[in-house]
Design a protein around this motif. Structure first.
Motif, PDB file in Angstrom:
ATOM      1  N   GLY A  68     -28.499  18.451  57.338  1.00  0.00           N
ATOM      2  CA  GLY A  68     -28.751  17.093  57.792  1.00  0.00           C
ATOM      3  C   GLY A  68     -28.167  16.105  56.804  1.00  0.00           C
ATOM      4  O   GLY A  68     -27.540  16.483  55.809  1.00  0.00           O
ATOM      5  N   TRP A  69     -28.405  14.825  57.074  1.00  0.00           N
ATOM      6  CA  TRP A  69     -27.803  13.747  56.287  1.00  0.00           C
ATOM      7  C   TRP A  69     -28.817  13.121  55.336  1.00  0.00           C
ATOM      8  O   TRP A  69     -29.969  12.895  55.699  1.00  0.00           O
ATOM      9  N   ILE A  70     -28.362  12.831  54.104  1.00  0.00           N
ATOM     10  CA  ILE A  70     -29.158  12.094  53.128  1.00  0.00           C
ATOM     11  C   ILE A  70     -28.333  10.906  52.638  1.00  0.00           C
ATOM     12  O   ILE A  70     -27.106  10.889  52.763  1.00  0.00           O
ATOM     13  N   THR A  71     -28.998   9.923  52.068  1.00  0.00           N
ATOM     14  CA  THR A  71     -28.281   8.759  51.562  1.00  0.00           C
ATOM     15  C   THR A  71     -27.629   9.076  50.220  1.00  0.00           C
ATOM     16  O   THR A  71     -28.045   9.995  49.503  1.00  0.00           O
ATOM     17  N   THR A  72     -26.618   8.305  49.877  1.00  0.00           N
ATOM     18  CA  THR A  72     -25.930   8.523  48.607  1.00  0.00           C
ATOM     19  C   THR A  72     -26.861   8.310  47.420  1.00  0.00           C
ATOM     20  O   THR A  72     -26.711   8.937  46.378  1.00  0.00           O
TER      21      THR A  72
END
Length: 265
Positions: A68-72
């Motif tokens: 999945g996606w995480i923030t920088t």
């Protein structure tokens, strides 16, 4: 090279570690996207892609087999050598409902399933730099049936949350995977552990698995003994086995099956 007609850029040989209490992974690189899963403190991941503006990173979590996606801002990189070392060596896993460590004058609160890697190369040196409160167990040592049930009991009344892996919200499937992982039994999403047994031979710590074949939906119930089971019903709760069976069979599709599996020898 950027993928054609895509704002997603692939990455290779990039690795990271969760260094916050709970790290959400989203289905798409936006906060209003569905929650896929959550990582707990100390869990490692591979970074496999990023958005063209470098504000979001797609990661793969080896422990659950999910991505999945995480923030920088959440990305915490580690060398490849550390990543593979942490995957292939023992670690301490938090078992108390809430634990805390003190590092560089900062208190970090940890939830059950959080990992502590005792390495000179890591964030922590267990002997010299951590003030730790809480309980842990060695992940390489598999829990017995009584220990597994003790771990599971700490999650009673945790509310349902799709993709959740904490006391504050548990996914119906991932919640049971987390409980067994804390107990030392690696369980990736989509896998089924153990071996089938006759329901009359069930022991505390064994699993009932109800499969709705048309909907491809699965429900778990952990047998606690004394005809009681732990299962998810808007919250993780304990009820009599007969009550659980009545509920699942009344809500089944036309093709369903119930099997019993033993994971602990």
């Amino acid at each position: 090279m950027q993928k054609e007609k895509s704002s997603e850029w692939p990455l290779i040989d990039a690795f990271g570690i969760c260094r916050q209490t709970l790290l959400p992974l989203y289905l798409r690189p936006t906060f209003d996207s569905a929650l896929v899963t959550q990582l707990l403190f100390g869990e490692c991941y591979q970074t496999i892609a990023m958005t063209s503006d470098q504000q979001w990173f797609k990661i793969f979590h080896e422990g659950t087999g999910l991505q999945g996606w995480i923030t920088t801002q959440s990305l915490k990189e580690i060398p490849a050598g550390d990543y593979y070392k942490y995957l292939n060596t023992d670690f301490q896993i938090v078992t108390s409902p809430v634990a805390a460590i003190e590092y560089q004058s900062t208190n970090l609160y940890l939830l059950p399933g959080s990992r502590l890697h005792f390495s000179d190369l890591e964030l922590f040196n267990w002997q010299d730099h951590i003030g730790f409160t809480g309980s842990v167990r060695s992940h390489v040592v598999k829990a017995d049936r009584a220990q597994l049930i003790d771990i599971a009991s700490k999650f009673v009344n945790s509310p349902f949350q799709s993709g959740g892996r904490s006391l504050f919200g548990m996914d119906e499937i991932q919640g049971f995977e987390l409980i067994f992982n804390i107990a030392g039994y690696s369980w990736k999403s989509g896998d089924i552990l153990g071996r089938k047994i006759d329901s009359e031979l069930i022991l505390p710590g064994d699993l009932f698995i109800f499969k709705e074949l048309e909907r491809k939906h699965v429900k778990y119930a952990l047998y606690l003994g004394a005809e009681e089971v732990l299962w998810m019903d808007n919250r993780l709760r304990v009820s009599y086995l007969s009550e659980w069976e009545t509920i699942i069979w009344n809500s089944k599709d036309n093709h369903a099956e119930l099997e019993t599996r033993s994971i602990i020898n």
